[in-house]
Enzyme design. Structure first.
Site, PDB file in Angstrom:
ATOM      1  N   CYS A   1      59.097  58.434  22.567  1.00  0.00           N
ATOM      2  CA  CYS A   1      59.283  59.168  24.233  1.00  0.00           C
ATOM      3  C   CYS A   1      58.717  60.638  24.111  1.00  0.00           C
ATOM      4  O   CYS A   1      59.244  61.400  22.991  1.00  0.00           O
ATOM      5  CB  CYS A   1      60.508  59.148  24.755  1.00  0.00           C
ATOM      6  SG  CYS A   1      60.683  60.232  26.059  1.00  0.00           S
TER       7      CYS A   1
ATOM      8  N   TYR B   1      50.977  58.747  32.911  1.00  0.00           N
ATOM      9  CA  TYR B   1      52.119  57.627  33.683  1.00  0.00           C
ATOM     10  C   TYR B   1      51.476  57.020  34.917  1.00  0.00           C
ATOM     11  O   TYR B   1      51.527  56.014  35.396  1.00  0.00           O
ATOM     12  CB  TYR B   1      53.366  58.039  33.616  1.00  0.00           C
ATOM     13  CG  TYR B   1      54.052  58.045  32.143  1.00  0.00           C
ATOM     14  CD1 TYR B   1      54.442  59.536  31.796  1.00  0.00           C
ATOM     15  CD2 TYR B   1      53.836  57.316  31.134  1.00  0.00           C
ATOM     16  CE1 TYR B   1      54.599  59.798  30.581  1.00  0.00           C
ATOM     17  CE2 TYR B   1      54.320  57.508  29.846  1.00  0.00           C
ATOM     18  CZ  TYR B   1      54.433  58.719  29.577  1.00  0.00           C
ATOM     19  OH  TYR B   1      54.968  59.062  28.234  1.00  0.00           O
TER      20      TYR B   1
HETATM   21  N1  LIG Z   1      62.783  63.793  33.318  1.00  0.00           N
HETATM   22  C1  LIG Z   1      63.364  63.273  32.215  1.00  0.00           C
HETATM   23  C2  LIG Z   1      62.306  61.930  31.965  1.00  0.00           C
HETATM   24  C3  LIG Z   1      62.549  61.405  30.524  1.00  0.00           C
HETATM   25  C4  LIG Z   1      61.944  60.016  30.514  1.00  0.00           C
HETATM   26  O1  LIG Z   1      61.270  59.584  31.460  1.00  0.00           O
HETATM   27  N2  LIG Z   1      62.273  59.398  29.575  1.00  0.00           N
HETATM   28  C5  LIG Z   1      61.676  57.968  29.356  1.00  0.00           C
HETATM   29  C6  LIG Z   1      61.095  57.578  28.050  1.00  0.00           C
HETATM   30  S1  LIG Z   1      59.666  58.353  27.807  1.00  0.00           S
HETATM   31  C7  LIG Z   1      62.985  57.025  29.717  1.00  0.00           C
HETATM   32  O2  LIG Z   1      64.132  57.028  29.162  1.00  0.00           O
HETATM   33  N3  LIG Z   1      62.767  56.112  30.511  1.00  0.00           N
HETATM   34  C8  LIG Z   1      63.714  54.951  30.738  1.00  0.00           C
HETATM   35  C9  LIG Z   1      63.859  54.710  32.236  1.00  0.00           C
HETATM   36  O3  LIG Z   1      62.892  55.406  33.237  1.00  0.00           O
HETATM   37  O4  LIG Z   1      64.385  53.959  32.555  1.00  0.00           O
HETATM   38  C10 LIG Z   1      63.080  64.301  31.015  1.00  0.00           C
HETATM   39  O5  LIG Z   1      62.099  65.138  31.303  1.00  0.00           O
HETATM   40  O6  LIG Z   1      63.863  64.304  29.944  1.00  0.00           O
END
Ligand SMILES: N[C@@H](CCC(=O)N[C@@H](CS)C(=O)NCC(=O)O)C(=O)O
Length: 490
Positions: free
Chosen positions: A78, A210
């Site tokens: 990530c 994305y």
């Molecule tokens: N706004 C969060 C976004 C983090 C994020 O989108 N992480 C993703 C992995 S790249 C995730 O865990 N997604 C799981 C989901 O959306 O269910 C940050 O900046 O930390």
């Protein structure tokens, strides 16, 4: 990358359809495949977005800075979590803030999970199996996505923060009593510029990949990919003028960009259809990514095995019916696989550069394409003579770094002089105009020993190749200053 979706592909009269589902906790209950209905989207939206506490330097703070009290939950796949891994490393906090690594395979019914194997660790704080259990432990009725990174408080057994942008700010200073204070990626004198740049950079590039990859229809994709590459062109220009986004010092904004760029050719270009150009087609961006990757401690944090496994594990989230804009394959050039060196077989010239010129409507447009490197060396057909010349010159290495005007003249004159000696050509009074970084317009007069008294006024465009080691040139025009007629090329 995982944005909570998983997909169910069913064929329909309009071809395969994507039925997206979301992984989330709703009032503390885990859902591994929730249909993405407007209600679900709304309840997630209204649930607020996570945890935003800060780590304080005051003893009285709710979360005071202490060594070995806080813990990071991350995935190397990530980009958001990757930035926190980089900070922990470069701020020398490995023995101050501990870390557990989630397995890159996220698409399964449990979402992020721990495993004691090559690509993941156990949950060092609570021995839990899934990350959603960490969220449940922090807030029993939590509603929202279960994302990495997470900054956890071992003492209070709760989540301090799950926003990467805030976590890196915390890691940048909160533990300076134990970490490396010589490193500051959010220096006071640049804070307003960093904030302003981030406000553009994060939505336009870091999150935009994305928007492209998860576009729910062709129209959204078409728009998102054009905006993304406009933004990449923008930073390409910026980074061809200076080593970092805000000058010479590496800042937080560079880490936002780096975590995206280092994944570009590995997953965004392919899996996410961000494929108008590869990173390696951008000289400055590629150089920049390479330079940052080679900074001490950074390379270890870039795990391509995790990155690829994660993105291709969740490839089902991407609508296969969306037609990508790229890659820009163009077989109209006169050389390449299946076409012999001479480019003979005239029927192949149906699509010759003349046609190309017609297609691009004007030389000016052609030049623009050329300066952006969108015209391959051999696509100049009628200029093949020069082409041949130019190809020979391509081996000339003008010294590898950014040339000043005099270098361009000297190398051009030497290279051309040397080569043109074979053709008994002499060049005189070359003058150079730098059109853009690495692109020069050279005009000169040349005479042919075999044609005393007849000189030509010529101009050529020189462009530094992505490897910055060699030059590519394009002859534009030759006009005989005296004797019969005009001979125009291009
Ligand atoms: N706004 C969060 C976004 C983090 C994020 O989108 N992480 C993703 C992995 S790249 C995730 O865990 N997604 C799981 C989901 O959306 O269910 C940050 O900046 O930390």
């Amino acid at each position: 990358m995982a944005i909570g979706y998983s997909a169910d592909i069913r064929s329909s009269s309009h071809g395969p359809l994507i039925e997206r589902t979301i992984k989330a906790l709703i009032d503390g209950k885990w859902h591994g495949a929730l249909p993405e209905t407007p209600d679900v989207r709304l309840s997630l939206k209204n649930s607020g977005d996570g945890f935003h506490h800060k780590i304080g330097t005051q003893a009285a703070s709710a979360f005071p800075a202490r060594p070995n009290r806080y813990h990071l939950y991350v995935s190397y796949a990530c980009p958001w979590a990757h930035r926190t891994i980089i900070y922990r490393k470069l701020k020398a906090l490995k023995n101050v803030v501990s870390m557990s690594v989630l397995h890159p395979r996220w698409a399964g019914p449990g979402g992020w999970y721990f495993a004691d194997d090559q690509r993941s660790t156990i949950d060092h704080c609570g021995g839990r199996r899934y990350l959603y259990e960490v969220y449940q432990a922090a807030q029993r009725d939590y509603t929202g996505r279960v994302t990495v990174p997470v900054l956890w408080d071992r003492k209070k057994e709760t989540i301090v923060n799950n926003q990467s942008g805030e976590i890196i700010r915390i890691l940048n200073t909160a533990f300076d009593s134990w970490g490396d204070t010589s490193v500051d990626f959010y220096p006071a004198d640049l804070r307003s510029e960093i904030d302003a740049l981030n406000a553009w950079l994060i939505p336009s590039i870091c999150a935009a990949v994305y928007k492209v990859g998860f576009a729910s229809n062709q129209a959204i994709y078409d728009q998102a990919i054009v905006s993304l590459f406009e933004a990449l062109d923008e930073v390409e220009k910026r980074l061809s003028r200076q080593p970092c986004l805000l000058g010479r010092r590496i800042t937080e904004s560079d880490w936002h960009l780096f975590a995206t760029l280092c994944r570009f050719d590995a997953v965004y270009f392919g899996a996410m259809k961000c494929n108008l150009r590869r990173l390696i087609d951008y000289p400055a961006l590629c150089d920049y990514t390479r330079r940052i990757y080679q900074l001490p401690g950074v390379a270890d944090t870039v795990r391509f095995d995790h990155i690829k496994q994660h993105y291709y594990d969740a490839i089902g989230e991407i609508d296969p019916t969306i037609v990508p804009h790229g890659p820009q394959s163009d077989y109209r050039n006169t050389r390449g696989p299946g076409v012999d060196a001479e480019g003979t077989g005239s029927d192949r010239h149906e699509t010759s550069p003349d046609l190309f010129l017609k297609e691009v409507h004007s030389l000016h447009e052609y030049l623009e394409h050329w300066m952006k490197g969108e015209v391959s060396d051999q696509k100049r057909g009628p200029l093949r003579l020069e082409n041949a010349l130019a190809d020979d010159f391509l081996v000339i290495h003008p010294g590898g770094n950014r040339e000043g005007k005099s270098d361009v003249i000297r190398n051009f004159a030497r290279a051309y002089g040397e080569k043109s000696a074979d053709y008994a050509l002499q060049i005189k009074d070359p003058s150079v105009r730098m059109l853009a970084d690495g692109v020069a317009l050279v005009t000169y007069t040349e005479s042919h020993r075999g044609e005393p008294g007849r000189t030509r006024l010529s101009s050529a465009l020189l462009r530094q190749r992505p490897d910055r080691e060699s030059l590519q040139w394009l002859f534009l025009q030759e006009t005989y200053a005296s004797g019969s007629g005009t001979d125009r090329h291009g």
